[in-house]
Motif scaffolding. Structure first.
Motif, mmCIF file in Angstrom:
data_model
loop_
_atom_site.group_PDB
_atom_site.id
_atom_site.type_symbol
_atom_site.label_atom_id
_atom_site.label_comp_id
_atom_site.label_asym_id
_atom_site.label_seq_id
_atom_site.Cartn_x
_atom_site.Cartn_y
_atom_site.Cartn_z
ATOM 1 N N GLY A 63 -2.721 -6.126 -6.455
ATOM 2 C CA GLY A 63 -2.996 -5.032 -5.532
ATOM 3 C C GLY A 63 -1.822 -4.632 -4.669
ATOM 4 N N SER A 64 -0.635 -5.161 -4.951
ATOM 5 C CA SER A 64 0.541 -4.765 -4.162
ATOM 6 C C SER A 64 0.826 -3.279 -4.374
ATOM 7 C CB SER A 64 1.771 -5.582 -4.583
ATOM 8 O OG SER A 64 1.571 -6.957 -4.318
ATOM 9 N N ARG A 65 1.131 -2.588 -3.284
ATOM 10 C CA ARG A 65 1.405 -1.153 -3.331
ATOM 11 C C ARG A 65 2.721 -0.840 -2.610
ATOM 12 N NH1 ARG A 65 -1.476 -1.725 -6.777
ATOM 13 N NH2 ARG A 65 -3.556 -0.861 -7.179
ATOM 14 N N TRP A 66 3.236 0.351 -2.886
ATOM 15 C CA TRP A 66 4.510 0.738 -2.285
ATOM 16 C C TRP A 66 4.436 0.743 -0.765
ATOM 17 C CZ3 TRP A 66 8.576 0.058 -4.879
ATOM 18 C CH2 TRP A 66 8.676 0.382 -6.238
ATOM 19 N N GLU A 67 3.280 1.111 -0.205
ATOM 20 C CA GLU A 67 3.152 1.120 1.255
ATOM 21 C C GLU A 67 3.362 -0.289 1.820
ATOM 22 O OE1 GLU A 67 0.946 2.259 -0.840
ATOM 23 O OE2 GLU A 67 0.845 4.438 -0.539
ATOM 24 N N GLN A 68 2.826 -1.290 1.137
ATOM 25 C CA GLN A 68 3.005 -2.664 1.589
ATOM 26 C C GLN A 68 4.450 -3.121 1.423
ATOM 27 O OE1 GLN A 68 0.162 -4.737 -0.812
ATOM 28 N NE2 GLN A 68 -1.618 -3.855 0.216
ATOM 29 N N VAL A 69 5.052 -2.738 0.306
ATOM 30 C CA VAL A 69 6.469 -3.062 0.090
ATOM 31 C C VAL A 69 7.326 -2.444 1.191
ATOM 32 C CG1 VAL A 69 8.432 -2.765 -1.475
ATOM 33 C CG2 VAL A 69 6.167 -3.298 -2.403
ATOM 34 N N GLY A 70 6.964 -1.217 1.606
ATOM 35 C CA GLY A 70 7.705 -0.553 2.667
ATOM 36 C C GLY A 70 7.618 -1.268 4.004
ATOM 37 N N VAL A 71 6.541 -2.016 4.228
ATOM 38 C CA VAL A 71 6.410 -2.797 5.459
ATOM 39 C C VAL A 71 7.183 -4.108 5.354
ATOM 40 C CG1 VAL A 71 4.778 -4.034 6.943
ATOM 41 C CG2 VAL A 71 4.181 -1.778 6.046
ATOM 42 N N VAL A 72 7.072 -4.781 4.219
ATOM 43 C CA VAL A 72 7.696 -6.097 4.055
ATOM 44 C C VAL A 72 9.212 -5.986 3.903
ATOM 45 C CG1 VAL A 72 7.798 -8.151 2.576
ATOM 46 C CG2 VAL A 72 5.599 -7.068 3.068
ATOM 47 N N ALA A 73 9.684 -4.949 3.209
ATOM 48 C CA ALA A 73 11.110 -4.852 2.893
ATOM 49 C C ALA A 73 12.026 -4.898 4.120
ATOM 50 C CB ALA A 73 11.379 -3.580 2.078
ATOM 51 N N PRO A 74 11.803 -4.086 5.166
ATOM 52 C CA PRO A 74 12.726 -4.162 6.308
ATOM 53 C C PRO A 74 12.668 -5.511 7.029
ATOM 54 C CG PRO A 74 10.885 -2.692 6.792
ATOM 55 C CD PRO A 74 10.816 -3.007 5.334
ATOM 56 N N LEU A 75 11.488 -6.117 7.097
ATOM 57 C CA LEU A 75 11.378 -7.423 7.742
ATOM 58 C C LEU A 75 12.105 -8.498 6.941
ATOM 59 C CD1 LEU A 75 7.601 -7.290 8.766
ATOM 60 C CD2 LEU A 75 9.572 -7.053 10.283
ATOM 61 N N ALA A 76 11.887 -8.500 5.617
ATOM 62 C CA ALA A 76 12.521 -9.509 4.771
ATOM 63 C C ALA A 76 14.030 -9.314 4.698
ATOM 64 C CB ALA A 76 11.903 -9.472 3.367
ATOM 65 N N LEU A 77 14.475 -8.091 4.433
ATOM 66 C CA LEU A 77 15.909 -7.841 4.304
ATOM 67 C C LEU A 77 16.625 -8.017 5.644
ATOM 68 C CD1 LEU A 77 15.844 -4.751 1.914
ATOM 69 C CD2 LEU A 77 16.234 -7.155 1.337
#
Length: 360
Positions: free
Chosen positions: A212-226
């Motif tokens: 169920g991973s979606r681009w909206e979730q990736v957009g939230v996690v990406a700045p925090l992780a990177l």
């Protein structure tokens, strides 16, 4: 008149060492690209690697490579597969980087992000939403409360372990163990309060899944992780100095207390971001940094980026296995990482004790 001696020159890194570092990071980078392409194409609807690459190249305006021939191939890639492998790579990199930081700040290769209560605090936050059927921010409430729960638990561990303005590693570990025990009891109580459906949701969340991973979730996690990984790279040289001991690190100008606080904050953000949408994924933050350390040595300038790449590769591969090992089933990815990581880490433990007589 007293002569002023010139400052000693910094030792130059030999070309062989530089080549080895570049080779390791380059190899892991290539492995990650291959894993992403294979992971995006492998599943119930198989898409050849050439078509996966072609879909990406066409999306950026390059008319190279074939497009997916299956009628649903391109939509499957962009709506399901690409966000899923992106989330796997980000979560794996975040967890492995957090593990490398924890092992560096604690001076112990057995340390992992769960020591400071991030995962258990996130589990309590997620379980509270599930049991009491809360919906502060709609479907994102579980992830939001899991993220906040992980940060709050870490803050409590740090505040309760301070004594006279200083934080000792042993006190921090013992406080984390105590808080983990409390949060485990709270989680058990929440499961007791919930109905059968709530219990099943809590158990499934604890096992971890990228379904169920979606681009909206990736957009939230990406700045925090990177962002967390970038800060970890900046902290790496000081972690090398901290390995000399607190007193020696202070003598060379390291603010040990501030460094320890900064590392704990970065670990909390990285781990909470990873588990918020994916659930608890065990062993990535423990096994990957230790394995990289065996290959690359203890220097954090190389250990941190190599751990991030290695964690991303591991979780992408584990996710492919989770969704293809059993036909028409999506196994919990936390179960996969524990199933593989447990025996593998036991082998590493035995190997270290045979070759070095104990942990370095």
């Amino acid at each position: 008149m007293t002569a002023v001696l010139p400052a000693p020159a910094r030792p130059r890194t030999s070309p062989r060492v530089v080549a080895g570092r570049v080779g390791l990071l380059g190899g892991l980078g290539v492995a990650l690209l291959v894993a992403l392409v294979v992971g995006a194409g492998h599943g119930q609807l198989d898409v050849p690697p050439s078509e996966v690459v072609g879909a990406v190249l066409h999306s950026i305006g390059l008319d190279w490579g074939p497009l997916p021939t299956h009628p649903q191939g391109e939509s499957t890639l962009w709506q399901v597969r690409f966000p899923r492998v992106a989330m796997a790579a980000l979560a794996g990199a975040a967890l492995a980087t957090a593990g490398a930081l924890m092992q560096g700040v604690f001076g112990n290769p057995l340390a992992e992000p769960g020591v400071v209560g991030v995962s258990s605090g996130a589990a309590v936050g997620a379980a509270s939403v599930i049991v009491f059927d809360l919906a502060f921010v709609g479907t994102w409430t579980v992830a939001a409360c899991a993220f906040v729960g992980g940060l709050v638990a870490t803050l409590l561990v740090y505040l309760m372990s301070r004594d006279g303005g200083r934080t000792e590693v042993v006190t921090l570990v013992l406080t984390g163990i105590a808080l983990n025990a409390v949060t485990s009891a709270a989680l058990a109580f929440l499961m007791f309060l919930g109905d059968t459906q709530a219990r099943e949701e809590i158990v499934f969340w604890q096992l971890g899944s990228l379904n169920g991973s979606r681009w909206e979730q990736v957009g939230v996690v990406a700045p925090l992780a990177l962002g967390g990984i970038a800060v970890a790279l900046l902290l790496a040289p000081r972690l090398d100095l901290l390995a000399l001991g607190d007193r020696a690190a202070r003598h060379v100008g390291v603010d040990v207390e501030r460094l320890r606080l900064g590392v704990i904050v970065v670990v909390a953000v990285l781990t909470a971001a990873a588990v918020a949408f994916c659930g608890i994924i065990a062993f990535v933050g423990l096994v990957v940094p230790h394995l990289v350390r065996l290959v690359a040595g203890p220097g954090h300038r190389l250990l941190v980026p190599a751990s991030a790449l290695g964690g991303a590769v591991l979780l992408v591969v584990a996710d492919v296995w989770a969704r293809t090992a059993v036909e028409y089933a999506d196994l919990p990815i936390g179960m996969i990482t524990s199933l593989v990581g447990g025996p593998f880490f036991f082998w590493l433990l035995r190997r270290a004790r045979r070759t070095a007589g104990g942990w370095a």
